[in-house]
Design a protein around this motif. Structure first.
Motif, PDB file in Angstrom:
ATOM      1  N   LEU A 105      -2.619  -5.870 -12.037  1.00 29.29           N
ATOM      2  CA  LEU A 105      -3.278  -6.493 -10.898  1.00 29.29           C
ATOM      3  C   LEU A 105      -3.374  -5.553  -9.703  1.00 29.29           C
ATOM      4  CD1 LEU A 105      -1.676 -10.046 -11.079  1.00 29.29           C
ATOM      5  CD2 LEU A 105      -3.943  -9.357 -11.831  1.00 29.29           C
ATOM      6  N   ALA A 106      -2.514  -4.532  -9.676  1.00 32.36           N
ATOM      7  CA  ALA A 106      -2.591  -3.552  -8.588  1.00 32.36           C
ATOM      8  C   ALA A 106      -3.933  -2.833  -8.598  1.00 32.36           C
ATOM      9  CB  ALA A 106      -1.447  -2.550  -8.701  1.00 32.36           C
ATOM     10  N   LYS A 153      -1.925   3.726  -2.517  1.00 35.18           N
ATOM     11  CA  LYS A 153      -0.613   4.286  -2.829  1.00 35.18           C
ATOM     12  C   LYS A 153       0.515   3.279  -2.598  1.00 35.18           C
ATOM     13  CE  LYS A 153      -1.810   9.119  -1.816  1.00 35.18           C
ATOM     14  NZ  LYS A 153      -1.487  10.309  -0.979  1.00 35.18           N
ATOM     15  N   THR A 154       0.392   2.491  -1.539  1.00 31.12           N
ATOM     16  CA  THR A 154       1.485   1.597  -1.152  1.00 31.12           C
ATOM     17  C   THR A 154       1.715   0.492  -2.168  1.00 31.12           C
ATOM     18  OG1 THR A 154       1.038   2.036   1.185  1.00 31.12           O
ATOM     19  CG2 THR A 154       2.315   0.068   0.657  1.00 31.12           C
ATOM     20  N   HIS A 165     -15.616   2.988  -7.736  1.00 30.81           N
ATOM     21  CA  HIS A 165     -14.470   3.788  -7.291  1.00 30.81           C
ATOM     22  C   HIS A 165     -13.179   2.994  -7.432  1.00 30.81           C
ATOM     23  CE1 HIS A 165     -11.995   6.588  -5.093  1.00 30.81           C
ATOM     24  NE2 HIS A 165     -11.715   5.675  -4.172  1.00 30.81           N
ATOM     25  N   ARG A 166     -12.249   3.525  -8.218  1.00 28.36           N
ATOM     26  CA  ARG A 166     -10.948   2.886  -8.442  1.00 28.36           C
ATOM     27  C   ARG A 166      -9.847   3.884  -8.070  1.00 28.36           C
ATOM     28  NH1 ARG A 166     -14.403   1.154 -12.481  1.00 28.36           N
ATOM     29  NH2 ARG A 166     -14.437  -1.123 -12.865  1.00 28.36           N
ATOM     30  N   PRO A 167      -9.243   3.740  -6.898  1.00 24.08           N
ATOM     31  CA  PRO A 167      -8.188   4.691  -6.492  1.00 24.08           C
ATOM     32  C   PRO A 167      -6.995   4.694  -7.438  1.00 24.08           C
ATOM     33  CG  PRO A 167      -8.911   3.335  -4.644  1.00 24.08           C
ATOM     34  CD  PRO A 167      -9.508   2.737  -5.867  1.00 24.08           C
ATOM     35  N   TYR A 168      -6.740   3.557  -8.079  1.00 25.37           N
ATOM     36  CA  TYR A 168      -5.631   3.425  -9.025  1.00 25.37           C
ATOM     37  C   TYR A 168      -6.168   2.712 -10.256  1.00 25.37           C
ATOM     38  CZ  TYR A 168      -1.524   1.257 -11.189  1.00 25.37           C
ATOM     39  OH  TYR A 168      -0.582   0.819 -12.087  1.00 25.37           O
ATOM     40  N   LYS A 169      -5.978   3.307 -11.446  1.00 23.82           N
ATOM     41  CA  LYS A 169      -6.497   2.732 -12.686  1.00 23.82           C
ATOM     42  C   LYS A 169      -5.357   2.609 -13.681  1.00 23.82           C
ATOM     43  CE  LYS A 169     -10.439   3.082 -15.853  1.00 23.82           C
ATOM     44  NZ  LYS A 169     -11.639   3.869 -16.211  1.00 23.82           N
ATOM     45  N   LEU A 183      -8.096  -8.914  10.344  1.00 28.89           N
ATOM     46  CA  LEU A 183      -6.667  -8.828  10.071  1.00 28.89           C
ATOM     47  C   LEU A 183      -6.185  -7.395  10.281  1.00 28.89           C
ATOM     48  CD1 LEU A 183      -6.575 -10.963   6.801  1.00 28.89           C
ATOM     49  CD2 LEU A 183      -5.838 -11.689   9.068  1.00 28.89           C
ATOM     50  N   LEU A 184      -4.948  -7.244  10.743  1.00 30.85           N
ATOM     51  CA  LEU A 184      -4.382  -5.927  11.018  1.00 30.85           C
ATOM     52  C   LEU A 184      -3.783  -5.318   9.758  1.00 30.85           C
ATOM     53  CD1 LEU A 184      -2.455  -6.608  14.365  1.00 30.85           C
ATOM     54  CD2 LEU A 184      -4.667  -5.468  14.102  1.00 30.85           C
ATOM     55  N   ARG A 185      -4.006  -4.029   9.553  1.00 28.90           N
ATOM     56  CA  ARG A 185      -3.330  -3.297   8.463  1.00 28.90           C
ATOM     57  C   ARG A 185      -1.994  -2.793   9.022  1.00 28.90           C
ATOM     58  NH1 ARG A 185      -5.831  -2.767   3.830  1.00 28.90           N
ATOM     59  NH2 ARG A 185      -8.091  -3.054   3.737  1.00 28.90           N
ATOM     60  N   ALA A 186      -0.955  -3.611   8.858  1.00 31.77           N
ATOM     61  CA  ALA A 186       0.339  -3.324   9.486  1.00 31.77           C
ATOM     62  C   ALA A 186       1.484  -3.260   8.491  1.00 31.77           C
ATOM     63  CB  ALA A 186       0.644  -4.391  10.539  1.00 31.77           C
ATOM     64  N   VAL A 187       1.222  -3.425   7.182  1.00 30.36           N
ATOM     65  CA  VAL A 187       2.276  -3.470   6.171  1.00 30.36           C
ATOM     66  C   VAL A 187       2.307  -2.143   5.415  1.00 30.36           C
ATOM     67  CG1 VAL A 187       3.158  -4.669   4.139  1.00 30.36           C
ATOM     68  CG2 VAL A 187       1.999  -5.965   5.937  1.00 30.36           C
ATOM     69  N   GLY A 188       3.400  -1.386   5.580  1.00 28.12           N
ATOM     70  CA  GLY A 188       3.565  -0.125   4.862  1.00 28.12           C
ATOM     71  C   GLY A 188       4.457  -0.294   3.635  1.00 28.12           C
ATOM     72  N   PHE A 189       4.939   0.843   3.074  1.00 28.85           N
ATOM     73  CA  PHE A 189       5.756   0.795   1.858  1.00 28.85           C
ATOM     74  C   PHE A 189       7.065   0.043   2.099  1.00 28.85           C
ATOM     75  CE2 PHE A 189       9.304   2.776  -0.496  1.00 28.85           C
ATOM     76  CZ  PHE A 189       8.951   2.391  -1.790  1.00 28.85           C
ATOM     77  N   PHE A 190       7.721   0.296   3.235  1.00 26.33           N
ATOM     78  CA  PHE A 190       9.004  -0.344   3.509  1.00 26.33           C
ATOM     79  C   PHE A 190       8.844  -1.860   3.625  1.00 26.33           C
ATOM     80  CE2 PHE A 190      12.037  -1.969   6.720  1.00 26.33           C
ATOM     81  CZ  PHE A 190      13.215  -1.765   6.017  1.00 26.33           C
ATOM     82  N   HIS A 191       7.936  -2.300   4.494  1.00 28.46           N
ATOM     83  CA  HIS A 191       7.749  -3.737   4.669  1.00 28.46           C
ATOM     84  C   HIS A 191       7.142  -4.370   3.415  1.00 28.46           C
ATOM     85  CE1 HIS A 191       9.075  -4.153   8.755  1.00 28.46           C
ATOM     86  NE2 HIS A 191       8.241  -3.230   9.192  1.00 28.46           N
ATOM     87  N   GLY A 192       6.318  -3.614   2.671  1.00 31.70           N
ATOM     88  CA  GLY A 192       5.783  -4.141   1.419  1.00 31.70           C
ATOM     89  C   GLY A 192       6.889  -4.403   0.406  1.00 31.70           C
ATOM     90  N   SER A 193       7.831  -3.459   0.298  1.00 30.53           N
ATOM     91  CA  SER A 193       8.973  -3.657  -0.607  1.00 30.53           C
ATOM     92  C   SER A 193       9.848  -4.813  -0.137  1.00 30.53           C
ATOM     93  CB  SER A 193       9.805  -2.370  -0.684  1.00 30.53           C
ATOM     94  OG  SER A 193       9.032  -1.293  -1.167  1.00 30.53           O
ATOM     95  N   MET A 194      10.026  -4.939   1.184  1.00 30.60           N
ATOM     96  CA  MET A 194      10.811  -6.044   1.720  1.00 30.60           C
ATOM     97  C   MET A 194      10.137  -7.391   1.453  1.00 30.60           C
ATOM     98  SD  MET A 194      13.698  -5.084   3.030  1.00 30.60           S
ATOM     99  CE  MET A 194      13.796  -3.909   1.686  1.00 30.60           C
TER     100      MET A 194
END
Length: 468
Positions: A61-62, A230-231, A383-387, A3-14
């Motif tokens: 869940l993030a 981050k996204t 490793h947890r980038p966000y906790k 699968l392609l990593r194509a969803v950034g912050f803008f499209h994620g919010s949309m």
């Protein structure tokens, strides 16, 4: 191939806007007001409480989606933490939940599109079902074009939905500022209204939560999100807080124009609102509501296909569902959810359907929180980038448990027993799947023919992608 990593912050919010702003804001006001005992301050407060609860669940869940940034991260996380049986239960609930939800939305879209041609009466069932199937399969073909095509479609339609909601909000504010007697009279004595009991509040929160449902889409798409650490958290906080403000203002605008009794008796609150404020433009709101629901349904198909894709990689669904076409899309998994939704029959009312879907959602949330705590205890050095802050996890667990148990204690019904039996039957089906599943040679031949039919090829497993 993957699968392609194509969803950034803008499209994620949309994506969050598109999946949350849909049938909920046009249907749930009726249920929320009903279970709030027609108490206006309580009903508006319920919308705020539901938003906070959903945001609390989302930020918890993030953590799992950023720790394991793979497709269908919640399913993968349950399998990693609680084992294959609970992962299968997640799949079991989602197969029926998505099929029922997408089918109901397709019928709602068809009803909205046909209703202007049948003024004064209900649209016939046969044309409605034929149009619903046409919409459903069209969205299936759209999803088969890949996540980039779907994200641009969602972005355009999400902006249209935001314009509609902003229009309703601004109109309501203007009507309240002008201060016409009929617009503000129902707010003057609102505090004197009857207060609902605890079980009614729980039911009202379930109804309001339906309008915020779908936020898990970003978790399901974690394998296609750019820089997920981050996204995902940023998109959750920005997207859900924006939608919460719009929902509260929209409900205030509804109440500025319509009485609680009118809202309760309306099948489409937004359509009734437009008919009273701008009678000549009712067809516009009907068309835009249909666009909103189409967008919401497209996101549901996208989410369901990714869950089936990962379950196939883990061996709990046939191998064909994890193969991708030249658009990096699991087209066989999309075909599965389209077929299931096409044959789904909804015997209950939409209010009862909302209760079923939300109860399933809170059961899964409870499992996710337990799995999160267990993995923290078992693998503290992972490793947890966000906790997330631990009290939020316990808060999410307690509220989900409250919303599951209280209606069962206060108003036990056969419907709740049927739902409990349905959840437990998932473990029985897992046992049958594990112990009675036999592998025959003709299965390979069928997979080969289907691979040629869909023009798809195998991909790397989530574990291997994650380890890289």
């Amino acid at each position: 191939m993957g699968l392609l990593r194509a969803v950034g912050f803008f499209h994620g919010s949309m994506f969050l806007f598109s999946v949350m702003v849909g049938s909920g804001i046009f249907l749930s006001p009726k249920g929320v007001l009903k279970y709030s005992s027609l108490n206006i301050p309580v009903s508006l407060g319920i919308w705020g409480i539901a938003a906070l609860l959903k945001m609390m669940n989302a930020v918890c869940l993030a953590e799992l989606a950023t720790t394991f940034p793979v497709s269908a991260a919640p399913y993968y996380f349950l399998k990693r933490s609680l084992g294959s049986s609970f992962a299968f239960l997640n799949l079991w609930i989602n197969i029926f939940g998505y099929s029922l939800g997408i089918s109901a939305q397709s019928l709602l879209i068809a009803g909205c599109l046909l209703q202007p041609f049948y003024l004064g009466c209900q649209a016939p069932e046969l044309p409605k079902k034929c149009l619903a199937l046409a919409v459903l399969w069209s969205l299936g073909f759209l999803n088969a074009r890949g996540v980039i095509t779907v994200s641009w479609f969602n972005t355009i339609s999400s902006l249209m939905k935001m314009v509609v909601l902003c229009f309703i909000c601004i109109t309501g504010v203007v009507l309240l500022v002008i201060g016409k007697r009929e617009n503000i009279s129902r707010f003057e004595n609102a505090l004197d209204a009857e207060l609902p009991d605890a079980s009614q509040i729980a039911e009202a929160i379930l109804q309001a939560s339906f309008a915020y449902s779908g936020s898990s889409l970003l978790l399901v798409l974690a394998g296609e999100v750019k820089n997920p650490a981050k996204t995902i958290p940023k998109s959750f906080i920005f997207g859900m807080s924006t939608v919460a403000v719009l929902y509260i203002l929209t409900n205030a605008s509804y109440l500025a124009v319509l009485s609680p009794q009118e809202i309760i008796s309306s099948d489409s609150v937004a359509g009734t609102w437009m008919n009273k404020v701008f009678p000549s433009m009712q067809w516009v709101i009907t068309l835009l509501i249909s666009v909103s629901l189409i967008n919401n349904t497209a996101c549901g198909i996208l989410s369901a296909s990714r869950i089936f894709y990962t379950a196939s990689q883990e061996g709990q669904l046939p191998f064909i569902f994890s193969m991708l076409n030249n658009h990096h899309c699991p087209v066989a998994a999309i075909s599965k959810i389209i077929i299931f939704s096409s044959i789904a029959v909804i015997p209950s009312s939409l209010v009862n359907l909302i209760k079923y879907l939300m109860l399933s959602s809170f059961v899964l949330t409870e499992l996710y929180m337990i799995a999160l705590l267990k993995l923290r205890y078992q693998e503290p050095h992972l490793h947890r980038p966000y906790k997330v802050w631990s009290p939020l996890i316990f808060g999410s667990m307690s509220t989900s448990l409250f919303l599951i148990v209280l209606p069962m204690i206060k108003t036990p019904t056969m419907e709740l027993i049927y739902q409990a039996i349905f959840f437990l039957s998932g473990f029985l089906c897992y046992w049958l799947h594990t112990y009675l599943n036999q592998r025959y040679g003709f299965f390979d031949k069928i997979t080969c023919y289907l691979q040629l039919l869909f023009n798809v090829s195998p991909t790397e497993k989530s574990d291997s992608i994650f380890m890289q």
